[in-house]
Scaffold this motif. Sequence first.
Motif, short mmCIF file in Angstrom:
data_model
loop_
_atom_site.label_atom_id
_atom_site.label_comp_id
_atom_site.label_asym_id
_atom_site.label_seq_id
_atom_site.Cartn_x
_atom_site.Cartn_y
_atom_site.Cartn_z
N GLU A 239 44.33 38.59 58.01
CA GLU A 239 44.66 37.95 56.88
C GLU A 239 45.22 36.33 57.16
N SER A 240 45.29 36.05 58.23
CA SER A 240 45.70 34.53 58.77
C SER A 240 44.72 33.81 58.17
N SER A 241 43.16 33.96 58.13
CA SER A 241 42.31 33.13 57.64
C SER A 241 41.70 33.36 56.37
N ILE A 242 42.18 34.18 55.70
CA ILE A 242 41.74 34.53 54.20
C ILE A 242 42.11 33.84 53.19
N ASP B 108 49.37 27.90 52.86
CA ASP B 108 49.33 26.24 53.19
C ASP B 108 48.37 26.07 54.45
N PHE B 109 48.21 27.00 55.53
CA PHE B 109 47.28 26.69 56.54
C PHE B 109 46.63 28.10 56.85
N ALA B 110 45.37 28.06 57.02
CA ALA B 110 44.77 29.21 57.84
C ALA B 110 44.81 29.11 59.07
N VAL B 111 44.91 30.01 59.89
CA VAL B 111 45.05 30.09 61.36
C VAL B 111 44.05 30.98 62.07
N VAL B 112 43.32 30.57 62.99
CA VAL B 112 42.36 31.44 63.81
C VAL B 112 43.02 31.24 65.15
N GLY B 113 43.49 32.20 65.97
CA GLY B 113 43.90 32.17 67.26
C GLY B 113 42.94 32.43 68.29
N TYR B 114 43.46 32.84 69.51
CA TYR B 114 42.47 33.32 70.86
C TYR B 114 43.19 34.34 71.35
N GLY B 115 42.34 35.30 71.65
CA GLY B 115 42.85 36.44 72.43
C GLY B 115 43.51 37.84 71.34
N ASP B 116 43.21 38.78 71.72
CA ASP B 116 43.55 40.09 70.76
C ASP B 116 44.41 40.75 71.88
N ASN B 117 45.80 40.60 72.10
CA ASN B 117 46.79 41.04 72.83
C ASN B 117 48.01 41.24 72.39
N ILE B 118 49.00 41.52 73.17
CA ILE B 118 50.28 41.80 72.89
C ILE B 118 50.92 40.68 72.28
N LEU B 119 50.69 39.44 72.70
CA LEU B 119 51.40 38.29 72.26
C LEU B 119 50.74 37.89 70.82
N THR C 296 43.94 36.10 62.60
CA THR C 296 42.58 36.18 62.85
C THR C 296 42.14 35.91 64.31
N VAL C 297 41.55 36.38 65.10
CA VAL C 297 41.36 35.88 66.48
C VAL C 297 39.93 35.79 67.08
N LEU C 298 39.48 35.09 68.01
CA LEU C 298 38.52 35.31 68.83
C LEU C 298 38.98 35.85 70.02
N ASN C 299 38.27 37.05 70.24
CA ASN C 299 38.57 38.01 71.41
C ASN C 299 37.39 38.09 72.57
N GLU C 300 37.96 37.60 73.57
CA GLU C 300 36.71 37.71 74.74
C GLU C 300 36.79 39.26 75.13
N PRO C 301 35.25 39.56 75.52
CA PRO C 301 35.25 41.08 75.95
C PRO C 301 35.66 41.10 77.22
N ALA C 302 36.95 41.15 77.79
CA ALA C 302 37.56 41.18 78.99
C ALA C 302 36.89 42.36 79.81
#
Length: 336
Positions: free
Chosen positions: A329-332, A268-279, A288-294
Amino acid sequence: MQITLKDIARMAGVAESTVSRALNDKPGVGQETKAKILKLAQKYNYRPNQLARGLAVNKTNMIAVILAEMDSPGNIEIVKNIEKAAEEVDYQIILCNTNNDLKKEKSYLSLLEANQVDGAIFIGGKLVSSQLLRLSFEEKNPMVLVNRLAEENFFTSVLTNYSQGIYKAVEHLFEQGFRKIALICGDKDNLTESEKINGYYQAYTEAGFSVNEDLIFSTGADRTSGYNAFLEIMNRDIIPDAFISTRELTTIGLVEAIKFGGYFIPDDFAVVGYGDNILTSVIDPPLTVLNEPAAELAKLSFDFLLKLIKDKLEGQQIKVLTPELIVRESSIAKYN
């Protein structure tokens, strides 16, 4: 109660200066006296007062890490990596949380002004204040900015290219066939969030599509805000087919609202989030995420600061890093 250098001097029957020379392996102390002092120090587990000793030689081996937002998992990851880099060269960090309050930041700047720390790293926050700008003109105040901007940048800085990150996320969703992409972001007056919005506009413009302003939704940075943003967007005239959330906690709330409403991701909806972490790692389907090079942000900022402290940095340095788009998978698109 911790034993002091004065206590050891009294027990050994010598001057404090003699104890200091013995503990620092300096000449001018007899072998018998030195052995006695070292034995007393070991027996009572003597630890020198690092701050007091540092002030005496104008060096503390401590740095201040001044954080604008403690509730950002991405910022915390940067802090952890700075601490790791510092420990490797026998430095310690003092963590200061301003919560974006310039008055609190000003009070923490006193650590730098009073030489209680050797330098400072500022992570995130509003446009550089006049107080911080004034301190930057003094060579005795080494400082580095991480993801923080100044109107006229006199600072050595390590920055994330937020605009390019969101551009990549929108471009990816376009490739999957999604066109009505909602952007759940922070305050448009926030510098980093405004950069993300610019990336969104740029991706739409270069793809030859027009932007529907109703698909850009500014909200708070917490989980509840992400949840409520979905509910409000679904009551607007245009229903999106995909979402980009620019912060970790709003992403969690967004996904919860989608599922609670009986919808499926990405059907129904694709989702792209922010941050590749435990949350974000516990979200199903995989997000699918955008991950900052911490780690790289932390390493570069600490290395720059250490060179500034040692007066080994040649001129102002500015390094810009781009977030990584991790596709899951969340954005394919199901039928792409």
